[in-house]
Write a protein that holds these residues in place. Structure first.
Motif, short mmCIF file in Angstrom:
data_model
loop_
_atom_site.label_atom_id
_atom_site.label_comp_id
_atom_site.label_asym_id
_atom_site.label_seq_id
_atom_site.Cartn_x
_atom_site.Cartn_y
_atom_site.Cartn_z
N ILE A 85 0.84 -1.20 0.00
CA ILE A 85 0.00 0.00 0.00
C ILE A 85 0.88 1.25 0.00
O ILE A 85 1.69 1.44 0.92
N PRO A 86 0.75 2.10 -1.01
CA PRO A 86 1.52 3.34 -1.01
C PRO A 86 0.94 4.36 -0.03
O PRO A 86 -0.27 4.57 0.02
N ILE A 87 1.82 4.96 0.76
CA ILE A 87 1.45 6.01 1.70
C ILE A 87 2.09 7.31 1.21
O ILE A 87 3.32 7.39 1.06
N LEU A 88 1.28 8.33 0.97
CA LEU A 88 1.77 9.56 0.35
C LEU A 88 2.38 10.50 1.38
O LEU A 88 1.80 10.76 2.44
N VAL A 89 3.55 11.03 1.01
CA VAL A 89 4.31 11.93 1.86
C VAL A 89 4.48 13.27 1.13
O VAL A 89 4.80 13.30 -0.06
N ASP A 90 4.27 14.36 1.84
CA ASP A 90 4.46 15.68 1.23
C ASP A 90 5.91 15.90 0.82
O ASP A 90 6.84 15.35 1.43
N ILE A 91 6.09 16.76 -0.19
CA ILE A 91 7.40 17.26 -0.53
C ILE A 91 7.64 18.59 0.19
O ILE A 91 6.71 19.18 0.74
N ASP A 92 8.89 19.05 0.18
CA ASP A 92 9.19 20.40 0.63
C ASP A 92 9.62 21.22 -0.58
O ASP A 92 9.46 20.78 -1.72
N GLU A 93 10.15 22.42 -0.37
CA GLU A 93 10.45 23.30 -1.50
C GLU A 93 11.60 22.81 -2.38
O GLU A 93 11.81 23.33 -3.47
N SER A 94 12.31 21.78 -1.93
CA SER A 94 13.32 21.16 -2.79
C SER A 94 12.68 20.26 -3.85
O SER A 94 13.38 19.73 -4.71
N LEU A 95 11.36 20.10 -3.78
CA LEU A 95 10.56 19.23 -4.66
C LEU A 95 10.84 17.75 -4.42
O LEU A 95 10.52 16.91 -5.26
N THR A 96 11.43 17.43 -3.29
CA THR A 96 11.67 16.04 -2.92
C THR A 96 11.03 15.75 -1.57
O THR A 96 10.58 16.66 -0.86
N MET A 97 11.00 14.50 -1.20
CA MET A 97 10.32 14.05 0.01
C MET A 97 10.75 14.84 1.24
O MET A 97 11.94 15.00 1.51
N ASP A 98 9.77 15.32 2.00
CA ASP A 98 10.01 16.07 3.22
C ASP A 98 10.29 15.09 4.36
O ASP A 98 9.41 14.34 4.77
N PRO A 99 11.51 15.07 4.88
CA PRO A 99 11.83 14.10 5.94
C PRO A 99 10.93 14.21 7.16
O PRO A 99 10.61 13.19 7.80
N THR A 150 24.73 13.36 -8.69
CA THR A 150 25.40 13.02 -7.44
C THR A 150 24.80 13.76 -6.25
O THR A 150 24.23 14.84 -6.38
N TYR A 151 24.95 13.13 -5.10
CA TYR A 151 24.58 13.71 -3.80
C TYR A 151 25.78 13.54 -2.87
O TYR A 151 26.12 12.41 -2.50
N ALA A 246 24.06 27.35 -14.11
CA ALA A 246 24.70 28.56 -13.59
C ALA A 246 24.39 29.77 -14.46
O ALA A 246 24.11 30.86 -13.95
N ARG A 247 24.40 29.57 -15.79
CA ARG A 247 24.07 30.68 -16.69
C ARG A 247 22.63 31.13 -16.50
O ARG A 247 22.32 32.33 -16.51
N ASN A 248 21.72 30.16 -16.32
CA ASN A 248 20.31 30.51 -16.15
C ASN A 248 20.05 31.24 -14.84
O ASN A 248 19.19 32.13 -14.78
N ILE A 249 20.79 30.89 -13.79
CA ILE A 249 20.65 31.62 -12.53
C ILE A 249 21.05 33.08 -12.73
O ILE A 249 20.35 34.01 -12.31
N ASP A 250 22.18 33.29 -13.40
CA ASP A 250 22.65 34.66 -13.64
C ASP A 250 21.68 35.43 -14.53
O ASP A 250 21.47 36.64 -14.34
N ARG A 251 21.07 34.74 -15.49
CA ARG A 251 20.21 35.42 -16.47
C ARG A 251 18.82 35.66 -15.95
O ARG A 251 18.24 36.74 -16.15
N LEU A 252 18.22 34.67 -15.28
CA LEU A 252 16.80 34.74 -14.95
C LEU A 252 16.50 35.17 -13.52
O LEU A 252 15.46 35.78 -13.26
N HIS A 264 19.84 19.99 -2.06
CA HIS A 264 20.53 19.25 -1.00
C HIS A 264 22.01 19.01 -1.29
O HIS A 264 22.71 18.44 -0.44
N ASP A 265 22.47 19.46 -2.45
CA ASP A 265 23.91 19.45 -2.76
C ASP A 265 24.17 20.53 -3.81
O ASP A 265 24.40 20.23 -4.98
N PRO A 266 24.14 21.80 -3.41
CA PRO A 266 24.22 22.90 -4.38
C PRO A 266 25.46 22.87 -5.27
O PRO A 266 25.39 23.24 -6.44
N ASP A 267 26.59 22.41 -4.74
CA ASP A 267 27.81 22.42 -5.53
C ASP A 267 27.76 21.47 -6.72
O ASP A 267 28.49 21.64 -7.70
N ALA A 268 26.93 20.44 -6.64
CA ALA A 268 26.83 19.46 -7.73
C ALA A 268 25.48 19.54 -8.44
O ALA A 268 25.13 18.63 -9.19
#
Length: 350
Positions: A85-99, A150-151, A246-252, A264-268
């Motif tokens: 049975i799947p049990i649904l878990v909310d995401i957080d603003e990272s768009l991944t499962m909220d621990p 990678t993480y 990186a270019r899109n961050i600078d542009r948009l 959860h791993d900004p450098d990668a």
């Protein structure tokens, strides 16, 4: 094309277990090496990869499997194939499962967690693995949308007890259709091999090991030949995406009035999403930029669109775990309202 020509020239389009020099055997070895794990098993789709991984982990009737409310429906439907049975878990603003919500949703029936690395965005695997350890739960990483990402120096899919990949048309590596299961656990891989090959798999094919009845989720030599040719380009492609991010961050970002969504791993980081204060701002910004899509407008990945799951629809009510569970299972369109709110305020930058 050269790999495909070689397969066709042999006249052997089917992979036979134990053939390490076949395209399938070579592709599995190459994938395991790339992902930093002991073993990899190619299967015919990402959905099959999830089913095989769950079966390998011993998930079965009545077990609860925690899945995020934002993912492709296969993440939620795979447990149902095994009576779980799947049990649904909310995401957080990272768009991944909220621990935090994950831990709230754990019950005595919980047996596994499927964190999903959506849109090349990695989950908070440190927190998820710590929760799984505390509660004795298996972790099957759904890295179907994050092959190669990678993480903290480890490949997505290699951190949990098992990982699942998809190689369909929309993924980082594609063979049209296809998937894979990876693990460092020989016992889990043995169960995966048996289940994906109708219960007949053996590294020595002259010996038949009938451990349990399985399905046919094998991959063909043609698919493996296509994958093997692409694996060598994966890291270069991901590096190009990091530079584009990186270019899109600078542009948009200066134009948006938004913030870069938590990662959860900004450098990668490979994927890029922007979080707005409200849904209208996100909608207007997406309308102004062709490379931007408001995620709330892509309905196919939020749980509200999983009608067969939410409405307890199965091919036969006698084999539908949502109807036969020893407890009431209830889903509703507003059960993960926080997820819907976050999706409405978040934009994906291609």
């Amino acid at each position: 094309m050269l790999n495909l020509a070689r397969v066709i020239a042999t006249g052997r389009l089917m992979h036979h277990a134990g053939e390490t020099r076949s395209f399938t055997g070579r592709a599995q070895a190459r994938l395991a090496q790339m992902m930093g794990v002991e073993q990899a098993l190619l299967v015919n789709s990402g959905t099959s990869a999830l089913i095989v991984a769950l079966k390998a982990a011993g998930i079965g009737p009545g077990d609860e499997v925690l899945v995020p409310a934002y993912t492709w429906v296969s993440t939620a439907s795979a447990p149902l194939f095994l009576g779980a049975i799947p049990i649904l878990v909310d995401i957080d603003e990272s768009l991944t499962m909220d621990p935090a919500d994950l831990e709230r949703k754990i019950t005595p029936f919980s047996k596994a967690i499927i964190p999903v690395h959506m849109l090349n965005l990695v989950c908070d695997m440190d927190s998820i693995m710590a929760i799984a350890t505390r509660h004795g739960l298996a972790v099957i990483e759904d890295a179907c949308q994050a092959v190669g990402v990678t993480y903290k120096g480890r490949r997505a899919g290699s951190i949990g007890h098992l990982g699942a990949f998809s190689f369909n048309h929309y993924k980082n590596v594609t063979s049209g259709e296809g998937g894979a299961v990876i693990t460092n656990d020989g016992h889990l891989m043995r169960r995966a091999e048996v289940y994906h090959d109708i219960g007949t798999f053996s590294a020595d094919y002259s010996v038949q090991d009938w451990d349990f009845v399985g399905c046919n989720q094998r991959v063909s030599e043609l698919t493996s030949a296509v994958l093997l040719a692409q694996f060598g380009r994966l890291d270069k492609d991901l590096q190009n995406r990091r530079r584009r991010r990186a270019r899109n961050i600078d542009r948009l970002l200066p134009l948006s009035g938004a913030k870069v969504s938590p990662h959860h791993d900004p450098d990668a980081a490979v994927g890029l999403t922007l979080t707005f204060e409200n849904s209208q701002d996100a909608k207007e910004f997406a309308a102004q930029h062709s490379a931007v899509t408001r995620i709330g407008d892509i309905k196919r990945h939020d749980y509200v669109s999983w009608l067969p799951v939410l409405q307890h629809c199965g091919a036969d009510p006698r084999t539908n775990p949502l109807l036969s569970a020893q407890r009431k299972v209830t889903y509703s369109a507003d059960m993960c309202a926080r997820t819907i709110d976050i999706l409405s305020r978040t934009c994906l930058v291609a």
